[in-house]
Motif scaffolding. Structure first.
Motif, PDB file in Angstrom:
ATOM      1  N   GLN A 188       0.809  -1.224   0.000  1.00  0.00           N
ATOM      2  CA  GLN A 188       0.000   0.000   0.000  1.00  0.00           C
ATOM      3  C   GLN A 188       0.843   1.275   0.000  1.00  0.00           C
ATOM      4  N   VAL A 189       2.147   1.137  -0.045  1.00  0.00           N
ATOM      5  CA  VAL A 189       3.010   2.318   0.039  1.00  0.00           C
ATOM      6  C   VAL A 189       2.920   3.133  -1.256  1.00  0.00           C
ATOM      7  N   ARG A 190       2.648   4.420  -1.097  1.00  0.00           N
ATOM      8  CA  ARG A 190       2.636   5.332  -2.244  1.00  0.00           C
ATOM      9  C   ARG A 190       4.068   5.796  -2.512  1.00  0.00           C
ATOM     10  N   ASP A 191       4.576   5.491  -3.693  1.00  0.00           N
ATOM     11  CA  ASP A 191       5.953   5.848  -4.019  1.00  0.00           C
ATOM     12  C   ASP A 191       6.133   7.359  -4.080  1.00  0.00           C
ATOM     13  N   LEU A 192       7.319   7.812  -3.748  1.00  0.00           N
ATOM     14  CA  LEU A 192       7.646   9.231  -3.866  1.00  0.00           C
ATOM     15  C   LEU A 192       7.657   9.652  -5.328  1.00  0.00           C
ATOM     16  N   THR A 193       7.100  10.822  -5.595  1.00  0.00           N
ATOM     17  CA  THR A 193       7.196  11.375  -6.940  1.00  0.00           C
ATOM     18  C   THR A 193       8.554  12.044  -7.117  1.00  0.00           C
ATOM     19  N   GLU A 194       8.907  12.341  -8.344  1.00  0.00           N
ATOM     20  CA  GLU A 194      10.168  13.042  -8.594  1.00  0.00           C
ATOM     21  C   GLU A 194      10.164  14.411  -7.924  1.00  0.00           C
ATOM     22  N   GLU A 195       8.991  15.074  -7.931  1.00  0.00           N
ATOM     23  CA  GLU A 195       8.890  16.385  -7.286  1.00  0.00           C
ATOM     24  C   GLU A 195       9.126  16.268  -5.783  1.00  0.00           C
ATOM     25  N   GLU A 196       8.567  15.221  -5.163  1.00  0.00           N
ATOM     26  CA  GLU A 196       8.748  15.035  -3.726  1.00  0.00           C
ATOM     27  C   GLU A 196      10.200  14.711  -3.388  1.00  0.00           C
ATOM     28  N   ARG A 197      10.834  13.909  -4.211  1.00  0.00           N
ATOM     29  CA  ARG A 197      12.243  13.595  -3.960  1.00  0.00           C
ATOM     30  C   ARG A 197      13.106  14.853  -4.095  1.00  0.00           C
ATOM     31  N   ALA A 198      12.763  15.706  -5.064  1.00  0.00           N
ATOM     32  CA  ALA A 198      13.500  16.957  -5.234  1.00  0.00           C
ATOM     33  C   ALA A 198      13.276  17.884  -4.042  1.00  0.00           C
ATOM     34  N   GLU A 199      12.055  17.915  -3.545  1.00  0.00           N
ATOM     35  CA  GLU A 199      11.723  18.744  -2.388  1.00  0.00           C
ATOM     36  C   GLU A 199      12.535  18.309  -1.169  1.00  0.00           C
ATOM     37  N   ILE A 200      12.637  17.008  -0.961  1.00  0.00           N
ATOM     38  CA  ILE A 200      13.410  16.490   0.167  1.00  0.00           C
ATOM     39  C   ILE A 200      14.903  16.746  -0.046  1.00  0.00           C
ATOM     40  N   ALA A 201      15.372  16.579  -1.274  1.00  0.00           N
ATOM     41  CA  ALA A 201      16.795  16.783  -1.571  1.00  0.00           C
ATOM     42  C   ALA A 201      17.213  18.237  -1.358  1.00  0.00           C
ATOM     43  N   ALA A 202      16.261  19.157  -1.447  1.00  0.00           N
ATOM     44  CA  ALA A 202      16.583  20.577  -1.264  1.00  0.00           C
ATOM     45  C   ALA A 202      16.851  20.937   0.194  1.00  0.00           C
ATOM     46  N   VAL A 203      16.509  20.043   1.110  1.00  0.00           N
ATOM     47  CA  VAL A 203      16.746  20.300   2.533  1.00  0.00           C
ATOM     48  C   VAL A 203      18.171  19.892   2.878  1.00  0.00           C
ATOM     49  N   PRO A 204      18.968  20.786   3.438  1.00  0.00           N
ATOM     50  CA  PRO A 204      20.364  20.444   3.738  1.00  0.00           C
ATOM     51  C   PRO A 204      20.456  19.338   4.783  1.00  0.00           C
ATOM     52  N   PHE A 205      21.369  18.391   4.540  1.00  0.00           N
ATOM     53  CA  PHE A 205      21.578  17.291   5.473  1.00  0.00           C
ATOM     54  C   PHE A 205      23.076  17.027   5.572  1.00  0.00           C
ATOM     55  N   ASP A 206      23.619  17.210   6.768  1.00  0.00           N
ATOM     56  CA  ASP A 206      25.040  17.018   7.018  1.00  0.00           C
ATOM     57  C   ASP A 206      25.208  15.713   7.799  1.00  0.00           C
ATOM     58  N   GLU A 207      25.748  14.698   7.130  1.00  0.00           N
ATOM     59  CA  GLU A 207      25.883  13.397   7.779  1.00  0.00           C
ATOM     60  C   GLU A 207      26.766  13.473   9.020  1.00  0.00           C
ATOM     61  N   ALA A 208      27.823  14.278   8.977  1.00  0.00           N
ATOM     62  CA  ALA A 208      28.736  14.376  10.114  1.00  0.00           C
ATOM     63  C   ALA A 208      28.002  14.913  11.348  1.00  0.00           C
ATOM     64  N   ILE A 209      27.186  15.953  11.140  1.00  0.00           N
ATOM     65  CA  ILE A 209      26.422  16.512  12.258  1.00  0.00           C
ATOM     66  C   ILE A 209      25.407  15.489  12.760  1.00  0.00           C
ATOM     67  N   TYR A 210      24.773  14.791  11.819  1.00  0.00           N
ATOM     68  CA  TYR A 210      23.792  13.774  12.204  1.00  0.00           C
ATOM     69  C   TYR A 210      24.460  12.674  13.026  1.00  0.00           C
ATOM     70  N   PHE A 211      25.651  12.231  12.609  1.00  0.00           N
ATOM     71  CA  PHE A 211      26.384  11.219  13.360  1.00  0.00           C
ATOM     72  C   PHE A 211      26.636  11.693  14.789  1.00  0.00           C
ATOM     73  N   GLN A 212      27.057  12.956  14.898  1.00  0.00           N
ATOM     74  CA  GLN A 212      27.375  13.507  16.213  1.00  0.00           C
ATOM     75  C   GLN A 212      26.128  13.590  17.086  1.00  0.00           C
ATOM     76  N   GLN A 213      25.024  14.076  16.514  1.00  0.00           N
ATOM     77  CA  GLN A 213      23.793  14.217  17.292  1.00  0.00           C
ATOM     78  C   GLN A 213      23.255  12.871  17.748  1.00  0.00           C
ATOM     79  N   ALA A 214      23.312  11.879  16.859  1.00  0.00           N
ATOM     80  CA  ALA A 214      22.768  10.565  17.183  1.00  0.00           C
ATOM     81  C   ALA A 214      23.750   9.686  17.942  1.00  0.00           C
ATOM     82  N   GLY A 215      25.030  10.068  17.937  1.00  0.00           N
ATOM     83  CA  GLY A 215      26.036   9.266  18.603  1.00  0.00           C
ATOM     84  C   GLY A 215      26.312   7.960  17.884  1.00  0.00           C
ATOM     85  N   VAL A 216      26.327   7.997  16.544  1.00  0.00           N
ATOM     86  CA  VAL A 216      26.560   6.796  15.746  1.00  0.00           C
ATOM     87  C   VAL A 216      27.756   7.021  14.815  1.00  0.00           C
TER      88      VAL A 216
END
Length: 438
Positions: free
Chosen positions: A233-261
Motif C-alpha cells: 500500500q506504500v505510495r511511491d515518492l514522486t520526482e517532485e517530492e524527492r527533489a523537495e526532500i533533496a533541497a533540505v540540507p543534510f550534514d551526515e557528520a552533524i547527524y552522526f554527532q547528534q545521534a552518537g553513531v
C-alpha cells in the motif's frame, strides 16, 4: 510557569502516574482560565482527561482549533540523566526536563500567546477551540473517540498542532507530513517454565534464541522490511517530492554527532532523509527474556517478548499492517513454539497537508517574518495521531508548527527546550492567529 508545569510527572504510559495526569490536566485548565478563556472543561470519559476550552468572539470570524498534549514519555533510564527528569534545570539557556520539548514548552506557549494577543488587541481575531489531551504518547485512543462523538462541537475552519519540530535552531521549516504508526508486542513461549540448562539445554528450544531469530526475520540484508505485503500500500515518492526532500540540507557528520553513531543503516536505494521522512519502518523497541538479575542463573528460558512499532507512510493502514505482522509471526514460528501478537491500541494513519493550503501559506509568512529567510519544506518520521483524525472526522487540515529541535533528546534522557524558542513560539502563534483572522 513552565518549570512548574514540568515538575508534574504526567507519564501517560504508566498506571502509577494516573493522579499526576489529572493534576497536569487541571493545571492546563486553570492556566486557560487565567488567560481569559471563558469556557474550560475537563472530560475523562475516554481515559486520561481531555482539556477543552472555547473562546467564541463573534459569528462570522473563522474558528481555529489549537491542539497539544500534556502527557510525556517515561524517563528511564534514570541513570543517564544529568539532573532529575522532573526537577527542571536551566543550563546554557536551555531547560532540561522530561516533556520540556515534547511538548509542554510549545503547549504553554500557545496559551501565553492567546493571552497576550487578547490583551494587546482587546479582543481576538478568530474564534478559538483549545483541545489538549493526555494520551498522545499512547496513540490518542481517547481523543479519537472524543472527536468522533463531538464533531459539531469541534467544528472549525483549520487546526494548529503545536506538537511539531523545527529543522534546526536557525532553520525555520514548514512541516507538511507526518508518519502513521502501528504497534504490538510479541509474546513467545517454548515450555511450561524455565528449565535447568544442564539438564535441558540443547534438547529444548531456548526462548531467548527463538525471539532473536524471529525479530531478525523482520528485515532482509538490504534493510527492507521482510514482512510479506508490507509495501503493497506504500505510495511511491514522486520526482517532485524527492527533489523537495533533496533541497533540505543534510550534514551526515552533524547527524552522526547528534545521534552518537558512526554509520547509517536502513533501506537501500533512498537517501537518509527519504528513509526518515517518507519510507515505512519496523523497529524493535524492546526485547527481553530469561534471567536478568545480578550474577548467573543457568536456565533455558521459556518465555521471551519483543515490542514492535511500525512508522507508516501513505497509503498504509495500521490495522492491515498488524494483520501482516501476525501472519509473519505465525509463518516464522518454529514447531513447538507458540507466539502471540498483542496489538496496542491507538494506531494512527499518516497525514500530509496540501501545499496550496492557505493556513500553511500563512504559517510560511509568519516564519519569514520571524527569521528573515525562506522556510524549508520538511516532513518528520514521528507520528501525531490526531491530525489525520481531524481530517477524517472534522474535514479540516492541520498546520503543524512547533519549536522542538531534532537533537533535543525527545523521548530520551536529558531532554531540553531552548528558552529563546519558548519566546519565539509565543510570537509566532500570536502572529499566525492574526494572519488567520485577517
Amino acid at each position: 510557569e513552565l518549570l512548574e508545569f514540568l515538575r508534574i510527572p504526567s507519564v501517560s504510559t504508566l498506571s502509577e502516574h494516573r493522579q499526576d495526569m489529572v493534576e497536569a490536566a487541571e493545571w492546563v485548565a486553570a492556566r486557560l482560565q487565567r488567560a481569559g478563556v471563558p469556557e474550560v472543561n475537563l472530560h475523562s470519559d475516554d481515559g486520561h482527561p481531555i482539556v477543552l476550552g472555547r473562546w467564541h468572539v463573534a459569528d462570522g470570524k473563522p474558528t481555529v482549533l489549537i491542539y497539544g498534549h500534556y502527557d510525556v514519555q517515561p524517563s528511564d533510564p534514570l541513570e543517564l540523566w544529568k539532573t532529575p527528569p522532573f526537577e527542571p534545570t536551566i543550563r546554557d539557556e536551555r531547560i532540561y526536563a522530561r516533556g520540556a520539548s515534547d511538548m509542554k514548552g510549545n503547549l504553554l506557549a500557545t496559551i501565553v500567546a492567546v493571552e497576550a494577543l487578547a490583551a494587546d488587541l482587546g479582543t481576538l481575531p478568530v474564534n478559538l477551540i483549545f483541545l489538549y489531551e493526555g494520551e498522545e504518547e499512547i496513540g490518542s485512543p481517547g481523543l479519537q473517540a472524543f472527536v468522533a462523538r463531538n464533531r459539531e462541537r469541534l467544528a472549525c475552519d483549520v487546526a494548529i498542532s503545536a506538537d511539531g519540530v523545527m529543522y534546526g535552531v536557525d532553520a525555520p521549516s514548514l512541516l507538511v507530513g507526518v508518519k502513521g504508526m502501528a504497534a504490538c508486542q510479541i509474546d513467545l513461549r517454548t515450555a511450561a517454565g524455565d528449565l535447568h540448562s544442564g539438564l535441558h539445554g540443547g534438547t529444548v528450544r531456548n526462548a531467548a534464541r527463538e525471539i532473536a531469530h524471529l525479530v531478525a526475520s523482520f528485515h532482509d540484508a538490504d534493510g527492507r522490511v521482510a514482512v510479506e505485503g508490507f509495501y503493497d500500500q506504500v505510495r511511491d515518492l514522486t520526482e517532485e517530492e524527492r527533489a523537495e526532500i533533496a533541497a533540505v540540507p543534510f550534514d551526515e557528520a552533524i547527524y552522526f554527532q547528534q545521534a552518537g553513531v558512526e554509520a547509517l543503516a536502513g533501506e537501500a536505494g533512498y537517501s537518509p532523509l527519504e528513509r526518515l521522512w517518507a519510507r515505512p519502518t519496523a523497529d524493535v523497541n524492546g526485547i527481553w527474556s530469561g534471567f536478568q538479575g545480578e550474577g548467573a542463573k543457568t536456565v533455558t528460558p521459556s518465555q521471551a517478548h519483543a515490542k514492535i512499532t511500525c512508522r507508516l507512510v501513505a497509503d498504509q493502514d495500521p490495522v492491515n499492517i498488524l494483520d501482516l505482522i501476525e501472519r509473519h509471526v505465525a509463518v516464522h514460528c518454529p514447531p513447538g513454539v507458540t507466539a502471540t501478537v498483542r496489538r496496542r491500541a491507538g494506531g494512527s494513519r499518516p497525514y500530509a497537508i496540501p501545499r496550496d493550503n492557505d493556513a500553511l501559506k500563512a504559517a510560511g509568512q509568519v516564519l519569514r517574518g520571524l527569521y528573515d529567510k525562506e522556510p524549508l519544506v520538511t516532513r518528520v518520521g514521528g507520528s501525531i495521531p490526531i491530525v489525520e483524525v481531524f481530517k477524517r472526522q472534522l474535514a479540516v487540515e492541520t498546520v503543524v508548527i512547533g519549536w522542538s529541535m531534532p537533537d533535543s533528546q525527545i523521548h530520551a534522557p536529558n531532554e531540553w527546550f531552548r528558552i529563546e524558542d519558548f519566546r519565539i513560539a509565543q510570537r509566532a502563534y500570536a502572529s499566525l492567529l492574526e494572519a488567520l483572522g485577517a
